[in-house]
Structures are given as structure tokens and as C-alpha cells.
Design a protein around this motif. Sequence first.
Motif, PDB file in Angstrom:
ATOM      1  N   LYS A   1     -21.210   1.731  51.274  1.00 34.31           N
ATOM      2  CA  LYS A   1     -21.210   2.337  49.947  1.00 34.31           C
ATOM      3  C   LYS A   1     -19.792   2.395  49.370  1.00 34.31           C
ATOM      4  N   ILE A   2     -18.831   2.704  50.222  1.00 35.92           N
ATOM      5  CA  ILE A   2     -17.430   2.734  49.774  1.00 35.92           C
ATOM      6  C   ILE A   2     -16.969   1.335  49.391  1.00 35.92           C
ATOM      7  N   TYR A   3     -17.286   0.350  50.231  1.00 31.82           N
ATOM      8  CA  TYR A   3     -16.867  -1.023  49.949  1.00 31.82           C
ATOM      9  C   TYR A   3     -17.486  -1.530  48.638  1.00 31.82           C
ATOM     10  N   VAL A   4     -18.776  -1.270  48.455  1.00 30.34           N
ATOM     11  CA  VAL A   4     -19.451  -1.727  47.240  1.00 30.34           C
ATOM     12  C   VAL A   4     -18.865  -1.039  46.014  1.00 30.34           C
ATOM     13  N   SER A   5     -18.533   0.229  46.136  1.00 31.16           N
ATOM     14  CA  SER A   5     -17.950   0.967  45.023  1.00 31.16           C
ATOM     15  C   SER A   5     -16.591   0.391  44.636  1.00 31.16           C
ATOM     16  N   ILE A   6     -15.814  -0.025  45.625  1.00 31.80           N
ATOM     17  CA  ILE A   6     -14.459  -0.507  45.356  1.00 31.80           C
ATOM     18  C   ILE A   6     -14.450  -1.991  45.002  1.00 31.80           C
ATOM     19  N   PHE A   7     -15.085  -2.837  45.833  1.00 30.61           N
ATOM     20  CA  PHE A   7     -14.991  -4.278  45.538  1.00 30.61           C
ATOM     21  C   PHE A   7     -16.349  -4.987  45.511  1.00 30.61           C
ATOM     22  N   ARG A   8     -17.429  -4.214  45.325  1.00 33.47           N
ATOM     23  CA  ARG A   8     -18.751  -4.761  45.010  1.00 33.47           C
ATOM     24  C   ARG A   8     -19.395  -5.577  46.133  1.00 33.47           C
ATOM     25  N   GLU A   9     -18.887  -5.469  47.351  1.00 31.06           N
ATOM     26  CA  GLU A   9     -19.444  -6.234  48.462  1.00 31.06           C
ATOM     27  C   GLU A   9     -19.648  -5.343  49.681  1.00 31.06           C
ATOM     28  N   LYS A  10     -20.757  -5.546  50.360  1.00 30.28           N
ATOM     29  CA  LYS A  10     -20.947  -4.914  51.655  1.00 30.28           C
ATOM     30  C   LYS A  10     -20.093  -5.646  52.685  1.00 30.28           C
ATOM     31  N   ALA A  11     -19.901  -5.006  53.822  1.00 31.76           N
ATOM     32  CA  ALA A  11     -19.059  -5.602  54.860  1.00 31.76           C
ATOM     33  C   ALA A  11     -19.568  -6.993  55.257  1.00 31.76           C
ATOM     34  N   LYS A  12     -20.881  -7.147  55.357  1.00 32.79           N
ATOM     35  CA  LYS A  12     -21.467  -8.433  55.760  1.00 32.79           C
ATOM     36  C   LYS A  12     -21.137  -9.516  54.742  1.00 32.79           C
ATOM     37  N   GLU A  13     -21.207  -9.178  53.455  1.00 34.10           N
ATOM     38  CA  GLU A  13     -20.899 -10.149  52.408  1.00 34.10           C
ATOM     39  C   GLU A  13     -19.415 -10.517  52.415  1.00 34.10           C
ATOM     40  N   TYR A  14     -18.570  -9.509  52.596  1.00 32.25           N
ATOM     41  CA  TYR A  14     -17.128  -9.736  52.665  1.00 32.25           C
ATOM     42  C   TYR A  14     -16.778 -10.652  53.835  1.00 32.25           C
ATOM     43  N   ARG A  15     -17.397 -10.417  54.988  1.00 24.18           N
ATOM     44  CA  ARG A  15     -17.148 -11.234  56.174  1.00 24.18           C
ATOM     45  C   ARG A  15     -17.488 -12.706  55.904  1.00 24.18           C
ATOM     46  N   LYS A  16     -18.566 -12.926  55.188  1.00 25.26           N
ATOM     47  CA  LYS A  16     -19.000 -14.292  54.911  1.00 25.26           C
ATOM     48  C   LYS A  16     -17.996 -14.999  53.995  1.00 25.26           C
ATOM     49  N   ILE A  17     -17.509 -14.297  52.986  1.00 22.47           N
ATOM     50  CA  ILE A  17     -16.562 -14.897  52.046  1.00 22.47           C
ATOM     51  C   ILE A  17     -15.255 -15.275  52.737  1.00 22.47           C
ATOM     52  N   LEU A  18     -14.786 -14.409  53.650  1.00 18.09           N
ATOM     53  CA  LEU A  18     -13.535 -14.679  54.367  1.00 18.09           C
ATOM     54  C   LEU A  18     -13.759 -15.471  55.650  1.00 18.09           C
ATOM     55  N   ARG A  19     -15.008 -15.832  55.917  1.00 19.99           N
ATOM     56  CA  ARG A  19     -15.358 -16.640  57.087  1.00 19.99           C
ATOM     57  C   ARG A  19     -14.858 -15.991  58.386  1.00 19.99           C
ATOM     58  N   LEU A  20     -15.133 -14.693  58.522  1.00 23.47           N
ATOM     59  CA  LEU A  20     -14.709 -13.953  59.712  1.00 23.47           C
ATOM     60  C   LEU A  20     -15.684 -14.197  60.863  1.00 23.47           C
ATOM     61  N   GLN A  21     -15.131 -14.290  62.072  1.00 19.70           N
ATOM     62  CA  GLN A  21     -15.963 -14.427  63.260  1.00 19.70           C
ATOM     63  C   GLN A  21     -16.526 -13.057  63.652  1.00 19.70           C
ATOM     64  N   GLU A  22     -17.490 -13.070  64.549  1.00 18.19           N
ATOM     65  CA  GLU A  22     -18.220 -11.849  64.906  1.00 18.19           C
ATOM     66  C   GLU A  22     -17.294 -10.728  65.383  1.00 18.19           C
ATOM     67  N   LYS A  23     -16.294 -11.066  66.184  1.00 14.54           N
ATOM     68  CA  LYS A  23     -15.434 -10.041  66.770  1.00 14.54           C
ATOM     69  C   LYS A  23     -14.237  -9.671  65.894  1.00 14.54           C
ATOM     70  N   GLU A  24     -14.085 -10.319  64.752  1.00 14.93           N
ATOM     71  CA  GLU A  24     -12.966 -10.016  63.855  1.00 14.93           C
ATOM     72  C   GLU A  24     -13.314  -8.816  62.981  1.00 14.93           C
ATOM     73  N   GLU A  25     -12.410  -7.855  62.908  1.00 14.39           N
ATOM     74  CA  GLU A  25     -12.654  -6.637  62.153  1.00 14.39           C
ATOM     75  C   GLU A  25     -12.287  -6.812  60.682  1.00 14.39           C
ATOM     76  N   VAL A  26     -13.171  -6.332  59.813  1.00 13.73           N
ATOM     77  CA  VAL A  26     -12.956  -6.425  58.375  1.00 13.73           C
ATOM     78  C   VAL A  26     -11.666  -5.722  57.972  1.00 13.73           C
ATOM     79  N   ARG A  27     -11.446  -4.520  58.504  1.00 15.68           N
ATOM     80  CA  ARG A  27     -10.283  -3.718  58.107  1.00 15.68           C
ATOM     81  C   ARG A  27      -8.967  -4.445  58.370  1.00 15.68           C
ATOM     82  N   ASN A  28      -8.936  -5.322  59.357  1.00 14.47           N
ATOM     83  CA  ASN A  28      -7.710  -6.031  59.679  1.00 14.47           C
ATOM     84  C   ASN A  28      -7.290  -7.034  58.612  1.00 14.47           C
TER      85      ASN A  28
END
Length: 341
Positions: free
Chosen positions: A197-224
Motif C-alpha cells: 500500500k505504501i509503495y503503490v501510494s508513492i510510486f504506483r507499483e506493488k513490490a512484485k511489479e517493481y521487481r519485474k521492471i528492474l528484473r530483480l532475482q528472487e533473493k534480491e531485496e527491493v529496498r536495496n
Amino acid sequence: MAKNLTDSAIDRQNILNNPFAVAEIQKSIGMKGVEFKGRLLVLKEQVAAFFEVSPRTIDNYLSNNENELHQNGYEVLRGKALKEFKLALSDGDVHETDFVNIMKTPQLGVFDFRAFLNLAMLITESERARLLRQAMLDIVIDTINSRTGGGTKYVNQRDEDFVVSYFVEENYRKQFTDALRDCVDMGNFKYPMYTDKIYVSIFREKAKEYRKILRLQEKEEVRNTFYSEILDLIASYECGFAALLQQQYSEYGRKLTSFEVDALFLQFEAQAHWKPLIEKFRMKMASRDLAFRDALHERLKEYVTPLQAEEFERFIGEKSAELNKRIEEAKDVMKRLKERE
């Protein structure tokens, strides 16, 4: 992501505002011109000859893209500046006929190297311009990768503000999760749900969507991967909403239901003071990710603007550094922050 420089003013400006890439392109091309007041200047006729088009073609692009080309170094010399330039021409590589014509003209349009590159990104009639655009894109990618150690996924961590922002947000994150634990009557699903909810409020994406855009691997943390400003805003959300949850919990004398928490969050994110911060940070995140990571946030594309030269210096310049170096530099700061807890 394929880039068509002839169509995208933002992509053109991101190249021209990157001083490190421009320097490498200049070395690669070896363009000759006239050194004048610390700049390499070339004449319209020289530019036309390089691109194998007529001077009239150059005039048409100047007319249709006047503001952009002037912004990036095209200049019309008159008066004293023109007299000084004419004196400098004797040492330049200028055709004799052009030299005679220049000596008679009351004003003269000249391109510096950035304006020359700008024109190369606009001209569609020239095969040389097309090849130069391809080379420019390759050089830009190579320059950013070489200055970030081979990848841009964690370019955010080269910012001198990152470590402190990360540490501070971590503390507020704990306050937030503690408040969810103590004040909300839900299972463990509440932690990722209200983080989203915080992520969507700030940049309109859930963590899963953000991970896909940045092509993050499973063990990579979004916050990093967040820029320091995004971490600061997330920390403000976490701190503020945690305080509201605790207040409501005290007033009700019981844990809140998911419906009550949702309603409370809607009120919280609608507070007017968030709007200018969110607008500013959406622009930073969307623009930096496109320029550095070649990642387009579709839901933020209206916020994309060209990066200024200071942004390139901040993340890939001499002042930027690898994370381990930043941690060493920030140890004393983090120690002081922890002592305040």
C-alpha cells in the motif's frame, strides 16, 4: 529497451547531459573544429560535409529545432565575439572558400560538440548520422557500466546519501512492523500487504511489479535498489502510519480490523502535505531508472524528464563510490544515529 533518438527528446537530452559519455564520444569521433574560448566549434558547412547533406538541410533542422539546439550549444556569433572567432579561424581546419565567406558575414552560426551531437540525433537523411547514433548509444551504455562496475541495478547505492537513508529507514521499518504486529488483527499477510500500500501510494507499483521492471532475482531485496529520497519518503510513511495505528489502538482498546486499517490508510495518504513530495520523488525515480537502468515505469512515464549533469556526477562521477566505501565513510554517522535510539 530500444531507443529511437530521432523521436525522443528525453533520450537525446540524457545523452547530452551526461558529461562522461560526451567526453568518450568526442574521443571516439575525433571531430576537428576551431578551439574558441575553451570549446570546440564547427561551422554549418563543416557539419553538412560531415553528415553528407546540404547546408540547406542543416538550416531546416535549425529552424525546426531551434530551442533544443540553442539549449545544447548552437550559437549565433555577432559583434565582438564574431571578431574574436574570425581571428581564431586562421588556426582552424576551414576550407578556403568558407573562410573568405566568413570574413564578410555580419553574423555566424556555430555548433559546439554537444550541439553537433544533438543534430546527429535529429537528422534522418544521413547514413553517417544513423551510424553515429548507434555508436553513441553503445558508448553511453559502456560508459555507465564501466563507471558502475559492470551493472546499474545498484547504481542507487553509489550516492553518498544512500547508506544513512537506508539505516534510518530500517529503524522506521521496525516501528511500522511492530505497530502492525501489536495493533492490527490479521495474520502475517498484513506485512507485505501494507508495505505494498505504501509503495503503490508513492510510486504506483506493488513490490512484485517493481521487481519485474528492474528484473530483480528472487533473493534480491527491493529496498536495496531504492534511491535515498525514496527511502526517506517510505520512512516518513512508515513512521507516520505506525503512530496512527498506535493511536487508534489506544482509543479503541483493541486491535483494528483490516477494514479499519484500510480506511485509516486512505485518510493518511490523502493528507495534502504528501503531494509535492510524491510528485518530486516520482519524477526522480522514473527519470533516473530510465537513464541509468534502462527501465521504464509505465505508470510513471508522465514523470520522466531528462537528467541534469549533476545527477550523472552524483551517481557515476568522481563523488560517487561503491557501497563498501560508503559504509566505511558512514560508520561514525550511523553510530551517532544508533546512540540516539
